[in-house]
Enzyme design. Sequence first.
Site: not given
Length: 305
Positions: A112, A108, A11, A146, A114
């Site tokens: 991890g 960034g 991302k 995230d 994902a």
Amino acid sequence: MQRVLVSAPAKVNLGLRVGGPRPDGFHPLDTVFEALDIFDDVEVTAADRLTLEISSPGGEVAVDHIPVDDSNLAIRAAKELLARRGLTGPDAPGAHISITKRIPVAGGMAGGSADAAGALVALNKLWELGFSDHDLEHIGADLGSDVPFALKGSIAHGQGRGEHLQNVPVMAIHAWVLLTRTDGLSTPEVFREFDRLSPDAGEPSSTDELRAALSSGSINDIAAAMANDLEAPAASLNPDLGAMLAELRAQGLHAILSGSGPTIAILTDPASLRALADELDSRYPHITALTAYGPAAGAHVRKVD
């Protein structure tokens, strides 16, 4: 079934506005995520116990220092799935998790997260646990801010810690050059530096203008509204990073720090993507220029045996 293969995306944050820390220590965010077509593959195979291995094709991503124990988000995701179904102890199902890394580590770009998202999707299917997509997003939020977006993909507006998501309608394809470095930055350290530099931070600024530009504007409109409040603290910790951002912008490039860095993302016209990546790769020998398109799909099943 014996094997499930899932791909999960990197991302970039087109906007990352940060507020002062809440009582629980987390920072309120107003952010816009875009999933990119750089994917980690998470393959799970039925086994007697839970194990993890991580590799990178051609050694493109340094994986030697990534833990493969209970501190890894993919293992934590597996154990959380089992716990939610009450499957603990010697009778709990096992799996061998094999992660093929393409997303830079500590860059960034939420590699991890994902991997955790990929593990949630793959193991939910392998073990036939029956969790819905909505269930997995809630479980993912407990693992990391995230992770829900890595499950969802596309482009989304995130609030809270970034885990409360709403779709952002976008009709265009975006092209990105990603300048990655080997000297990673620690996300908690960048947030601590944000607190030091912004002791009076209140609620995060809004991403309204950015979301409007994404829905109807040009690349120039989008770039004018991109902002990352972690850029100053990241540059404070790594002055070379700040100097590179300033240099790229002075050349008229639409550059922004990706998440907490140190990856720099440059939004560009798809027609000039490859030429720009080659030029920057030659100009900055200490970085690697990757190319990507977005928005991309969230964590998704590619193969089941």
